[in-house]
Design an enzyme around this catalytic site. Structure first.
Site, short mmCIF file in Angstrom:
data_model
loop_
_atom_site.label_atom_id
_atom_site.label_comp_id
_atom_site.label_asym_id
_atom_site.label_seq_id
_atom_site.Cartn_x
_atom_site.Cartn_y
_atom_site.Cartn_z
N TYR A 97 -49.28 15.65 -80.56
CA TYR A 97 -47.88 16.03 -80.79
C TYR A 97 -47.61 17.37 -80.12
O TYR A 97 -48.46 18.29 -80.20
CB TYR A 97 -47.62 16.14 -82.29
CG TYR A 97 -46.22 16.63 -82.62
CD1 TYR A 97 -45.18 15.73 -82.87
CD2 TYR A 97 -45.93 18.00 -82.69
CE1 TYR A 97 -43.90 16.18 -83.15
CE2 TYR A 97 -44.65 18.45 -82.97
CZ TYR A 97 -43.64 17.53 -83.21
OH TYR A 97 -42.37 17.98 -83.48
N GLU A 182 -39.27 17.39 -77.76
CA GLU A 182 -40.41 16.90 -78.54
C GLU A 182 -41.10 15.76 -77.80
O GLU A 182 -40.43 14.87 -77.27
CB GLU A 182 -39.93 16.41 -79.91
CG GLU A 182 -41.05 15.96 -80.83
CD GLU A 182 -40.52 15.34 -82.11
OE1 GLU A 182 -40.68 15.96 -83.17
OE2 GLU A 182 -39.92 14.24 -82.05
#
Ligand code: GDP
Ligand code: MN
Length: 390
Positions: A97, A182
């Site tokens: 992530y 993101e």
């Protein structure tokens, strides 16, 4: 403004953040024949598509088209699927992530990275999320990338790849006035087995090594500060966030939102418009829309506002104006002009207070339109008329 995954990935590509090869289609037939495997991904402005069946895998074109057809007719968390992204299927070794966002408490960009990607970041324990607050005057220096890479468990070539991705992502974040970029998951692809024939005296033997995999952004979520859009003319406004009528009214210069009641609303100033909606609800009436005229003293702008309210097909219209820059008699002229031009037969009740209020109310009454100085009186009258006509 939220970008679709494919729009976000186009920006990633522009900034040198690796993305899978792929293309966007709007119809299943547009999917081209292929060898190997493909990922078929719903393009919607919401996350968690994987879990909702919006991410599927296909190993031939027929299967891909069939899945695309299914996905295009889906609704994901109330969002219609806008398009399909067709991509090469990556062989995944591990999911990570990485994001950069505006942190409201430090008022600085914040980098968040975690070796536990592919799941919602909210479900990752805090000690597994590595954070770095960026000093915006210094930006992201290579040492930040190296330090984070180490925490993520990347060494050698992978640490280099990670640092590049982070620095490029930050550049994108700054240059596009993003609120969030993101990558979830940032994927490490499987490394390839490399076999080397050995030289004498060990001829006949092969040396087998594993080349490191690549870090690739398998997903993208990009949110751009809406107030900065004038600086980013290359970004098309995403129609999906607005209804067609909202888009039309917004283009004409009105702040307009559709609601699900039956009382059309025209007011001036966002605060007064919100208060109007609240007061309607307080009286048991339901607004059909939010329409803020803005600060204007134009008969035409008032008149044209009715175009959009009428298209929303309400049972009655409430106009609530506090006159200042916008003078009450100008608004009254606009209402009378609209009533005539658009042949409005449904009840219109008006509250006018402020600059030139008496003249305004007089003009309206002369034209058979109820006018009041107090919002509550106007709404009581509206309620009475609407209940009487049932
Ligand atoms: P989201 O559910 O809306 O966040 O959609 P993602 O694009 O993140 O996809 C969800 C999950 O599908 C990922 O976490 C991966 O596990 C899987 N996935 C997506 N693309 C690929 C791919 O190219 N190959 C493989 N093996 N899995 C993928
Ligand atoms: Mn994702």
């Amino acid at each position: 403004m939220n970008l679709y995954e494919y729009q976000g990935k186009a920006l990633f590509k522009k900034y040198g953040v690796p993305v899978p090869q792929g293309y966007v289609v709007f119809k299943p037939e547009e999917i081209m024949d292929f060898y190997g495997e493909r990922v078929i991904k719903a393009q919607v402005l919401t996350g968690g598509r994987g879990k909702s069946g919006g991410v599927k895998f296909a190993s031939n074109v027929e299967e891909a088209r069939k899945l695309a057809k299914e996905i295009l007719s889906m609704e994901i968390k109330g969002h219609k699927v806008h398009a399909i992204l067709v991509e090469e299927k990556l062989k995944i070794e591990k999911e990570y992530y990485l994001s950069i966002l505006i942190d409201r408490s430090t008022r600085k960009p914040l980098i968040m990275a975690s070796p536990e990607g592919g799941v919602e970041i909210e479900s990752v324990p805090d000690e597994k999320i590595y954070k770095f607050v960026v000093n915006p005057e210094i930006g992201v220096q290579p040492f930040v990338g190296r330090a984070l890479a180490k925490k993520m468990g990347f060494t050698g070539d992978l640490a280099k790849q990670f640092t590049n991705i982070l620095m490029n992502l930050y550049k994108l974040f700054r240059e596009y006035d993003a609120e969030l970029v993101e990558i979830n998951p940032l994927v490490l692809t499987e490394g390839k087995e490399v076999k080397t024939e050995m030289y004498p005296p060990m001829s006949g033997m092969t040396l087998s090594t594993k080349a490191p995999g690549k870090l690739i952004a398998a997903d993208s979520k990009v949110v751009i500060d809406t107030d900065s859009l004038y600086r980013h003319k290359d970004l098309e406004e995403n129609a999906e966030e607005k209804t067609p009528l909202e888009l039309e009214a917004t283009k004409a210069g009105y702040a307009f939102v559709e609601l699900d009641g039956n009382v059309g609303v025209i007011a001036n100033g966002a605060g007064l418009t919100m208060a109007t909606l609240d007061t309607l609800l307080l009286y048991g009436l339901k607004p059909r829309n939010f329409l803020d005229l803005g600060g204007t003293d134009s008969v035409d702008i008032t008149k044209n506002a009715f175009t959009y309210v009428l298209k929303a097909n309400p049972d009655a219209i409430l106009v609530n104006i506090f006159g200042g820059v916008t003078k009450c008699d100008t608004v009254a002229q606009g209402i009378i002009a609209a009533k005539e031009a658009f042949n409005i037969n449904m009840p219109i009740v008006v509250r006018l207070s402020g600059v030139h209020e008496e003249e305004g109310r007089k003009m309206l009454e002369e034209n058979g339109i109820h006018a009041f100085a107090d919002m509550r009186h106007a709404i009581e009258k509206l309620k009475e008329i609407m209940e009487g006509s049932q």
